[in-house]
Every structure is written in structure tokens, then in C-alpha cells.
Scaffold this motif. Sequence first.
Motif, short mmCIF file in Angstrom:
data_model
loop_
_atom_site.label_atom_id
_atom_site.label_comp_id
_atom_site.label_asym_id
_atom_site.label_seq_id
_atom_site.Cartn_x
_atom_site.Cartn_y
_atom_site.Cartn_z
N ASP A 105 10.41 51.63 39.32
CA ASP A 105 9.93 51.27 37.98
C ASP A 105 10.86 50.26 37.30
OD1 ASP A 105 7.64 52.79 38.13
OD2 ASP A 105 8.57 54.57 37.24
N ILE A 106 12.17 50.40 37.50
CA ILE A 106 13.10 49.49 36.85
C ILE A 106 12.92 48.06 37.37
CG2 ILE A 106 15.04 49.89 38.45
CD1 ILE A 106 16.87 49.77 35.96
N HIS A 107 12.62 47.91 38.66
CA HIS A 107 12.37 46.58 39.23
C HIS A 107 11.00 46.05 38.79
CE1 HIS A 107 15.62 45.72 42.32
NE2 HIS A 107 15.97 46.90 41.82
N LEU A 108 10.02 46.94 38.79
CA LEU A 108 8.68 46.50 38.38
C LEU A 108 8.68 46.03 36.93
CD1 LEU A 108 6.38 49.25 39.96
CD2 LEU A 108 6.97 47.01 40.89
N LYS A 109 9.39 46.72 36.07
CA LYS A 109 9.38 46.39 34.64
C LYS A 109 10.22 45.17 34.31
CE LYS A 109 10.40 48.34 30.07
NZ LYS A 109 10.82 49.56 29.31
N TYR A 110 11.44 45.12 34.84
CA TYR A 110 12.38 44.09 34.40
C TYR A 110 12.45 42.87 35.33
CZ TYR A 110 13.96 47.52 31.01
OH TYR A 110 14.03 48.42 29.98
N LYS A 111 12.19 43.06 36.61
CA LYS A 111 12.30 41.94 37.55
C LYS A 111 10.94 41.32 37.85
CE LYS A 111 13.01 42.39 42.05
NZ LYS A 111 13.64 42.68 43.35
N LEU A 112 10.01 42.13 38.32
CA LEU A 112 8.70 41.60 38.73
C LEU A 112 7.70 41.52 37.58
CD1 LEU A 112 8.28 43.46 42.14
CD2 LEU A 112 9.19 41.16 41.72
N ARG A 113 7.85 42.42 36.61
CA ARG A 113 6.94 42.48 35.46
C ARG A 113 5.49 42.63 35.89
NH1 ARG A 113 9.79 37.92 31.46
NH2 ARG A 113 11.83 38.98 31.45
N ILE A 114 5.29 43.62 36.75
CA ILE A 114 3.94 43.97 37.21
C ILE A 114 3.78 45.48 37.13
CG2 ILE A 114 3.73 41.95 38.72
CD1 ILE A 114 4.37 43.78 41.10
N SER A 115 2.55 45.94 37.19
CA SER A 115 2.26 47.37 37.14
C SER A 115 2.36 47.97 38.54
CB SER A 115 0.85 47.59 36.60
OG SER A 115 -0.11 47.09 37.52
N ARG A 116 2.36 49.29 38.60
CA ARG A 116 2.35 49.95 39.90
C ARG A 116 1.11 49.58 40.70
NH1 ARG A 116 4.25 56.30 39.05
NH2 ARG A 116 6.40 55.88 38.37
#
Length: 448
Positions: A105-116
Motif C-alpha cells: 500500500d505504501i508503494h501504491l499510494k506514494y510511488k505508483l499512485r494507483i489503486s489495488r
Amino acid sequence: MEPARITIFDTTLRDGEQSPGCSMNVPEKLRMAHQLDRLGVDVIEAGFPIASEGDFAAVQAIAAVIRRPIIAGLARACRPDIERAWQALQDASRPRIHVFLATSDIHLKYKLRISRQQCLEQARDAVRLAKSLCQDVEFSPEDATRTDLEFLLQIVQAVVEAGATTVNIPDTVGYSMPAEFGELIQTIRQRVPGIEKVTISAHCHNDLGLAVANSLSAVAAGARQVECTINGIGERAGNASLVEIVIAARVRPDRYVYKTEVVSEQLFPASQMLSEITGVPVQPNKAIIGRNAFAHEAGIHQDGMLKNPLTYEIMTPRSVGVPDSTLVLGKHSGRHALNLRCEQLGFQFERRELDEIYRKFVVLADKIKHVEDHHLMELIRETHGGRRIPPAPVADLPLAIAAAAGSGRDYPQKPLSFPLPAEFSPSGLPLNPMAEHHSEQEDYLWGV
């Protein structure tokens, strides 16, 4: 029980090269790849083709000439990366596209900025694309050990269904504990449909010093590929050390019932070559291939080694490609090691004569750390003159090595020599009172 076959995936040329100061050009990568081939690794991750023209050229060159192992190229989970990786790999005898995408979740939110959901779809589509180009596809959910377990299981199932042949579980930031990592591998094996048709891999970083322990835990839990590097180089604190993983099973087959195809005698040459190419030396106390791994200074240890090397060595140096053990003459050394070196230099002494030299040797060693041959020769001349004998043939000695720091062992960094000050004379050394007694107990404590 028949030992399980473990695939050794070497990522020295990709993840290892990302270690600060360890970048390599195309000829250097090609040279190292040839050594990895001699070492017998199963997979060589040759680079990240889209990262630069140099990386593309290196992967392409290695794929064209190294024919036995699988040659892998890394790609992010997107079309340009995957197609570029395939362009570099298409001449390989056994190509593999290695696709990765962060899932925590930390990578999805701050790095990739995509949902699960977007992550799930991107991973599945990327594996499908890679599979349309290459039959051998590996997928890595980056930061798997900090990913929500249920979501991680969904990702793994999706990429297995999309055609991945290997699913790699990375402990990207070295966060996991060994028991925890083993449980994660077991859970994946138990709960992902179709996982029995693919290889589960482990890729562990060493931020807490647990990369090798986590890798071994993964193998015990059913992982059948381990990703590792020569000298343990890699991002931040590095990756799991290839030599430690391989030799752990060779030394402790009672605990780790698995085998690899690694030619262990090529481990030390591989370590030496990498250090020479990168200019980054191995720490002296690095397990198995460090300068001190087979070096002994303490008198009690030296005494045991001279009687039987098994007293203090759990493997032979030559089994990992190290020329031989060394006895280092320092302040902790005993009479046996000192006497051996004196004989190698052509001198023979009675017990009282040796005791006098030994007492002054200990004081000298306390001042200059390592006593090398020219220091010892000066001490012998000024202290006693000595009685010359023919030097003993090296092959006839209990250890086929020189019992001194300056024995010429071929390491990137040899033990330092501390020359005597011009005004310093061994004859002026005080006697060491602790070396006066000759009882059996004193002999044992001093290592004789």
C-alpha cells in the motif's frame, strides 16, 4: 530423503550493480558473466535493458555468448520495458523476462499512485504480454513482505493464471524475520490455486542482516529458487550472499536437505573477480570468502590448527577456492606458530631460546599489530643470532601456508605491514612477564 534441487538465480549484474560504486561497463559485465557460468549458477540476471543503452548492450552481449544458464532481463510492468527486454534477450539460448510491480500500500499510494485493482490488472496484463514474447516469465511483487496478505495472494494467483513460470517473493527492504518469511512462503503454497505448477522464488535484502537466514527459511518452506549475489552486493545493505546460501547446505546437510549445481571451488575466484572489477573489497570478516575467514591469530586456535585443522575450521579452504589457511603472527599468537615460522625461515631453537624470542615477540606484536617476516628476522638476529637449518618444504608442513601475515595470500587487501621506527630496536624490548612460565596449563592458555 532425496535432496531438493534449488535454482540459484544470480543478480550480481542487475541488483548487485545497483550498489553504490559497483556499476560495470559492458566488457566488465561480460567478463563477470563468464565467471558466473563457470561457477555453475542456473540463472544470470544480466541487467535492466531499458535503464540505459549500456545496460541493453550488456544484456544483449551476454545473451549472445553465454549459452548454458538462463539469461534474464528485468522489466517494469509496462509495454516499453517488456519489449525492450525481449529485444535484448531474443538471441539467448534460454531467455527469461523478469517483470516486477510494487504491491504494498505504501508503494501504491506514494510511488505508483494507483489503486489495488489497477495494480492487479497491470500485473496480469504485463505477464500476459511478456508470455506472448517469451515462454519463461518471472513475476515479482515488489515489497511483498509489507503487502497486505490477502491482496498479495490475489496478485500471485492472477500472474500464475496469466502464465508466469516463476513467482518471486521479494523482501525488498529487508523487513521480514526468518520464521515470518517462511510462513509467508507456506501460506502462498497452501492458498494459491495452481502454484504447484510454478517455481516459488525468494529475493531477500540484508537491511537487518537477515537476508541469508530469510532465504534459507524460504527454502525450508518450499521455495525452490533463491536470488542472491556474489559478495552479497546490492541496494543499501545488499542482497543475500550466494556463497553463504550454497555452503550452508554443504556444511549442514543434516539441516538443509537441498543441493545446487554451483561449483564451490569457483566461489572465491568469483568473489575476487568482482572485487577487482568494482574496486570494492570484501569486508575482512565476511563469511567464507573474507580475508580473515580462514586466518587464525589466537594462540589456542593456532595450536589446534597445527594439530588438526578440523578443530577450528568447519570446511576446507580449498573447497571454496581459497588457496589455504593462514596463521597470522600477532600479539595473540602462541609458541607453536612462532616456532613454525622460525623453522620456515631457516632457524631452529631450543625451548629456552624460543621462549626468549617469544617473550619479546609478544611485546613487539603488541606495538605493531602484525609481525611480518622482516620484523621477525630482525628480532631473531638481535635477540639470539639463531642457528640456521635448511628451510622446511612448504608441502611437508601441517598447514601448507606461511605462518605470517605477509604470506602473500592473494586477497584484494592484504594485512597491513607496520614497519619499525628507525630508532626502534627489538633488543630494547622488555620481557613479557606473562610468557615466563612453561607449565602445561600455561602452554594451553598461550597456545604453546
